[in-house]
Write an enzyme that holds these catalytic residues in place. Structure first.
Site, short mmCIF file in Angstrom:
data_model
loop_
_atom_site.label_atom_id
_atom_site.label_comp_id
_atom_site.label_asym_id
_atom_site.label_seq_id
_atom_site.Cartn_x
_atom_site.Cartn_y
_atom_site.Cartn_z
N HIS A 156 29.18 67.83 8.00
CA HIS A 156 28.25 68.98 7.53
C HIS A 156 28.47 69.29 5.84
O HIS A 156 29.07 70.46 5.89
CB HIS A 156 28.57 70.09 8.84
CG HIS A 156 27.80 71.43 8.81
ND1 HIS A 156 27.48 72.17 7.54
CD2 HIS A 156 27.14 71.78 9.77
CE1 HIS A 156 26.78 72.96 8.10
NE2 HIS A 156 26.46 72.90 9.40
N GLU A 258 23.79 66.89 5.42
CA GLU A 258 24.79 66.35 6.30
C GLU A 258 24.29 65.20 7.16
O GLU A 258 23.08 64.82 7.53
CB GLU A 258 24.75 67.47 7.72
CG GLU A 258 25.00 68.99 7.05
CD GLU A 258 24.54 70.08 8.06
OE1 GLU A 258 24.60 69.72 9.25
OE2 GLU A 258 23.94 71.20 7.62
O1 TA6 Z 1 23.80 72.42 10.17
C1 TA6 Z 1 22.97 73.64 10.12
C2 TA6 Z 1 23.32 74.51 11.21
O2 TA6 Z 1 23.37 73.92 12.32
C3 TA6 Z 1 22.70 75.68 10.80
O3 TA6 Z 1 21.88 76.03 11.98
C4 TA6 Z 1 23.69 76.89 10.64
O4 TA6 Z 1 23.85 77.63 11.83
C5 TA6 Z 1 24.74 75.98 10.32
O5 TA6 Z 1 24.76 74.92 10.76
C6 TA6 Z 1 26.09 76.75 10.24
O6 TA6 Z 1 27.11 76.87 11.37
P1 TA6 Z 1 28.18 77.48 11.42
O7 TA6 Z 1 28.64 77.51 13.16
O8 TA6 Z 1 29.19 76.91 10.75
O9 TA6 Z 1 27.89 79.08 11.19
#
Ligand code: TA6
Length: 289
Positions: A156, A258
């Site tokens: 990510h 990501e």
């Molecule tokens: O990868 C994108 C995502 O799934 C978004 O929808 C957003 O929520 C982000 O990840 C961050 O997630 P987190 O659990 O780290 O707040």
């Protein structure tokens, strides 16, 4: 729960890699979380970490490269984005490769906590290989169970882009995506490049060639193998404001690109291994469009 400090590079909870030509990367044992990457050719940090970031005791650090396993986002019954990013990993190998690259392997095995959440036996290895102007991150999952399991996963990566208004991501034209901000509707990206003008949360489906991220601080080629999808995310002001661990205007300084396997869970038979990687290569800033 400690706040993240970029200046503490020798803390016992983290590993600093240095390549022959002076590139540096720092990885926390908590989450096997890469929190810093500075290629030899750059003076700027290439990974974004929020000024409000905290980590430990079940809290995932906002920024760097969270390792997402065995569940991407809320696509399943587990805690959001799974447990790999909130487990303490163990260093199992560190070496210098013949080409001068510095490499470390962090490992996580199924344990009482993971079994209570996800009843499978596994071993995960996260291999970080730092070359002068390249950072390769590979996640290997080994099914050590007596029965099959499936999972979704991602690296990510939060890029530090300096100015979201002057940032573009090339390489996704003509690709289909799922738009999380539009009720997971399917769409086709016809734009020449991705540029954020508001909140963006997309899963681009299927393999693609090299992506190129360009911004005032970044000109980076992004390649992935094993992972078949790409997630692009920026929460914009409303999203940043809603997050306790991100300052209201920090959305201007980050973009997540990501490497992910989200739409089709990876199926692993007993004894099988899977590998997914993301490689970031710094390109000279002066050739940036
Ligand atoms: O990868 C994108 C995502 O799934 C978004 O929808 C957003 O929520 C982000 O990840 C961050 O997630 P987190 O659990 O780290 O707040």
């Amino acid at each position: 729960m400690p706040a993240f400090s970029a200046s503490t590079t020798d803390a016992k909870d983290s590993i600093t890699l240095t390549s022959e030509g002076g590139a540096q990367a720092r990885i926390l044992l908590y989450g096997a979380h890469v929190v810093s990457w500075q290629p030899a050719m750059r003076t700027q940090e290439q990974l974004f970490v929020s000024s409000e970031a905290r980590y430990g005791d079940g809290t995932a650090l906002r920024g760097g490269v969270p390792v997402i396993f065995p569940q991407f986002a809320d696509r399943g019954p587990l805690t959001k984005h799974g447990f790999a990013r909130i487990q303490v990993w163990r260093e199992t190998r560190r070496q210098t490769l013949p080409d001068g690259a510095a490499e470390v392997v962090l490992s996580l095995r199924s344990n009482d906590v993971t079994r209570a959440l996800w009843p499978h036996e596994f071993r995960a290895d996260f291999i970080v290989t730092l070359r002068d102007n390249q950072l390769e991150m590979a996640l290997e999952i080994h099914n050590t169970d007596s029965s099959p399991f499936s999972f979704t996963s991602a690296l990510h990566t939060y890029f530090a882009i300096g100015d979201i208004d002057r940032t573009r991501l090339d390489g996704l034209q003509g690709r289909g995506y799922i738009d999380k901000n539009a009720g997971n509707q399917e769409a086709l990206d016809e734009a020449a490049y991705v540029q954020c003008r508001g909140p963006l949360d997309r899963v681009y489906t299927g393999a693609h060639d090299t992506l190129t991220l360009s911004s005032p601080t970044q000109h980076t080629a992004i390649n992935s193998e094993g992972f078949v999808d790409t997630v692009v995310w920026n929460p914009w002001r409303e999203g940043s404001t809603a997050m306790a661990d991100m300052a209201d205007d920090e959305y201007q300084a980050m973009l997540c690109v990501e490497a992910a396997s989200v739409m089709e869970p990876v199926q692993l038979e007993r004894g099988q291994r899977w590998r997914g990687s993301q490689t970031l290569a710094a390109l000279p800033l002066e050739v940036q469009r």
